[in-house]
Design an enzyme around this catalytic site. Structure first.
Site, mmCIF file in Angstrom:
data_model
loop_
_atom_site.group_PDB
_atom_site.id
_atom_site.type_symbol
_atom_site.label_atom_id
_atom_site.label_comp_id
_atom_site.label_asym_id
_atom_site.label_seq_id
_atom_site.Cartn_x
_atom_site.Cartn_y
_atom_site.Cartn_z
ATOM 1 N N LYS A 100 -27.252 7.405 22.169
ATOM 2 C CA LYS A 100 -26.980 8.315 23.424
ATOM 3 C C LYS A 100 -28.536 9.227 24.103
ATOM 4 O O LYS A 100 -28.378 8.912 25.386
ATOM 5 C CB LYS A 100 -25.885 9.819 23.271
ATOM 6 C CG LYS A 100 -24.350 9.683 23.072
ATOM 7 C CD LYS A 100 -23.873 10.571 23.060
ATOM 8 C CE LYS A 100 -24.027 10.863 21.088
ATOM 9 N NZ LYS A 100 -22.933 11.265 20.093
ATOM 10 N N SER A 123 -25.259 6.930 16.792
ATOM 11 C CA SER A 123 -24.405 7.512 17.478
ATOM 12 C C SER A 123 -25.477 8.441 18.096
ATOM 13 O O SER A 123 -25.493 8.294 19.508
ATOM 14 C CB SER A 123 -23.307 8.327 16.454
ATOM 15 O OG SER A 123 -22.401 9.320 17.283
ATOM 16 N N ASP A 136 -20.267 4.120 21.535
ATOM 17 C CA ASP A 136 -20.093 5.476 20.610
ATOM 18 C C ASP A 136 -19.189 6.598 20.375
ATOM 19 O O ASP A 136 -18.509 7.366 20.029
ATOM 20 C CB ASP A 136 -21.201 5.841 20.796
ATOM 21 C CG ASP A 136 -21.694 7.309 20.086
ATOM 22 O OD1 ASP A 136 -21.657 7.256 18.743
ATOM 23 O OD2 ASP A 136 -21.589 8.295 19.960
ATOM 24 N N HIS A 194 -31.720 17.582 19.761
ATOM 25 C CA HIS A 194 -30.199 17.731 18.747
ATOM 26 C C HIS A 194 -30.206 18.072 17.905
ATOM 27 O O HIS A 194 -30.872 18.082 16.574
ATOM 28 C CB HIS A 194 -30.148 15.640 19.079
ATOM 29 C CG HIS A 194 -29.170 15.507 18.371
ATOM 30 N ND1 HIS A 194 -27.331 15.483 19.354
ATOM 31 C CD2 HIS A 194 -28.207 15.385 17.399
ATOM 32 C CE1 HIS A 194 -26.244 15.071 19.078
ATOM 33 N NE2 HIS A 194 -26.642 14.834 18.162
HETATM 34 N N1 URA Z 1 -22.861 13.725 16.192
HETATM 35 C C1 URA Z 1 -23.442 12.771 16.359
HETATM 36 O O1 URA Z 1 -23.451 12.591 17.948
HETATM 37 N N2 URA Z 1 -22.341 11.511 16.141
HETATM 38 C C2 URA Z 1 -22.245 11.475 15.274
HETATM 39 O O2 URA Z 1 -21.992 10.654 14.072
HETATM 40 C C3 URA Z 1 -22.193 12.537 14.086
HETATM 41 C C4 URA Z 1 -23.195 14.050 14.430
#
Ligand code: URA
Length: 434
Positions: free
Chosen positions: A196, A192, A170, A91
């Site tokens: 995920k 956040s 989220d 990510h």
């Molecule tokens: N990417 C995300 O998934 N969440 C955030 O808060 C910022 C970047």
């Protein structure tokens, strides 16, 4: 006591700097998911968190509450052929020109791992992986869980949209943060992203935490803190998590915009492409593989020998795309020339905004993007140019977008006698491991 009063008490507590207890966090995240806590109340709480912050205990509880707001996938392992392999995901916190996922995912799939990439769309000046891939004719982002598992087993790599039931709290909170100036909060970004990834159930995760003007958190100290918090959350949840803190003061690579970035990734997969993108892709690949115990890997060799390209073609084809089809090209292209002679600097944020203004990005969720729009840099940071040299081109389907985009790009350009000394985009400042 009514639910509304409870929400007000929680907002007031955070506003006044009090640490929220586990029950309060669980209640407010659950209430927001069920519609009991109103969006305006959650927005106020987000602003209070933005200013007051959260302790690590609060962040970790907030993350678990967001994971529990939806369903969880169990993707810790996947069967590829006859072999059970671990999953590893990557990510990026978001940067300008950051299309690394498009190369890294198939590259990793050439090893004995599977890569479930649940990605998002772009909002604001940073692009979204799904928007980039949707510029490939036929490619589809929406796979259900069964199709995702089947594709992962067959090709080792999937990049698709996260289902609506994955951390729905989220999704709803991010939409509020985006329109209330509360995105750039370390606790909320950490919760956040990690909610995920934990809900997706990957066994290992490598994070590319960006700093510089193109990133959500420009200050390297903030990026370091975000990385530290995310590695801690992931590790506590049983996900082997590593992070690289990398520069995005200037764009990564030369292309910014959906199809333009796909074309650049194809160059890399064909053994060429910009050095900064290749270096960072290989750094992230080594880190991701080390997280699952593969320590002697030489990812660069698999870019030059075509194996990563084969994996890319399989991944795109499995999702309906035609990897050989021509990518969309903009009807209108305007050149930007150097105003003086000297060494050049690009500001990542300005280039990202120029691309967004050309039509590559959206201002509201759900809006269509122009797949062919964006900016192509002919010269990158640190290069010597002469007055009048073409340093970039701006691409747009709608000619009316060009003047604003070109003016913004011109403002992002500096040409002067001094050597910049800022180093390339993607340079690794620090690494963190669990
Ligand atoms: N990417 C995300 O998934 N969440 C955030 O808060 C910022 C970047």
């Amino acid at each position: 006591m009514s639910a509304g009063v409870d929400a007000v008490r929680i907002i007031e507590a955070k506003r006044d700097g009090r640490e929220l207890d586990d029950d309060e966090i669980d209640w407010v995240v659950d209430g927001f998911t069920r519609g009991v806590v109103a969006p305006e109340q959650m927005s106020a709480l987000a602003m209070a968190i933005y200013f007051r912050g959260m302790t690590e205990r609060e962040i970790s509880r907030w993350t678990s509450a967001m994971v529990r707001s939806g369903s969880r996938l169990d993707l810790a392992t996947v069967t590829r052929g006859d072999t059970v392999v671990p999953t590893v995901d990557k990510h990026s916190t978001g940067g300008v020109g950051d299309a690394i996922t498009l190369v890294l995912t198939p590259l990793l799939a050439t090893f004995d791992v599977a890569v479930p990439q649940l990605s998002g769309r772009g909002l604001g000046h940073t692009g979204g992986t799904l928007d980039k891939l949707e510029s490939i004719p036929g490619w589809r982002a929406d796979l259900d869980t069964a199709a995702m598992r089947e594709t992962l087993g067959r090709t080792g790599a999937v990049i698709c949209a996260a289902g609506a039931d994955l951390a729905p709290a989220d999704r709803a909170l991010y939409a509020l943060r985006d329109v209330t100036g509360t995105v750039a909060s370390i606790p909320m970004i950490a919760a956040s992203i990690m909610s995920k990834k934990i809900a997706e159930g990957t066994s290992a995760l490598v994070l590319d935490v960006k700093y510089g003007s193109g990133a959500f958190l420009p200050d390297p100290a903030d990026a370091r803190e975000l990385a530290r918090v995310m590695v801690g959350i992931g590790t506590a949840a049983g996900v082997r998590t590593r992070a690289l803190i990398t520069a995005n003061h200037t764009p990564l690579g030369r292309a910014v915009g959906n199809a333009l970035e796909v074309a650049e990734c194809l160059e890399i997969l064909a053994g060429g492409g910009p050095g900064d993108m290749i270096d960072l892709t290989c750094e992230l690949a080594r880190e991701a593989l080390a997280a699952v115990g593969i320590v002697d890997a030489v990812p660069r060799a698999r870019l030059s020998d075509g194996r990563a390209m084969d994996a890319y073609r399989a991944m795109i084809t499995a999702q309906g795309g035609d990897p050989a089809a021509p990518l969309p090209r903009a009807a209108h292209v305007e050149e930007l020339r150097a105003p003086a002679s000297g060494r050049l600097r690009w500001d990542a944020l300005g280039v990202g905004r120029a691309s967004w203004l050309s039509g590559a990005g959206r201002t509201r969720p759900g809006e269509a993007v122009d797949p062919a729009a964006g900016v192509l840099l002919r010269c990158v940071e640190g290069e010597q140019v002469r007055a009048g040299d073409v340093v970039a081109t701006v691409h747009a389907g709608d000619e009316r977008r060009l003047p604003g985009a070109v003016a913004t790009l011109a403002a992002a350009l500096e040409v002067g006698p001094a050597v910049t000394g800022r180093g390339p985009a993607g340079a690794v400042l620090e690494r963190l491991a669990d």
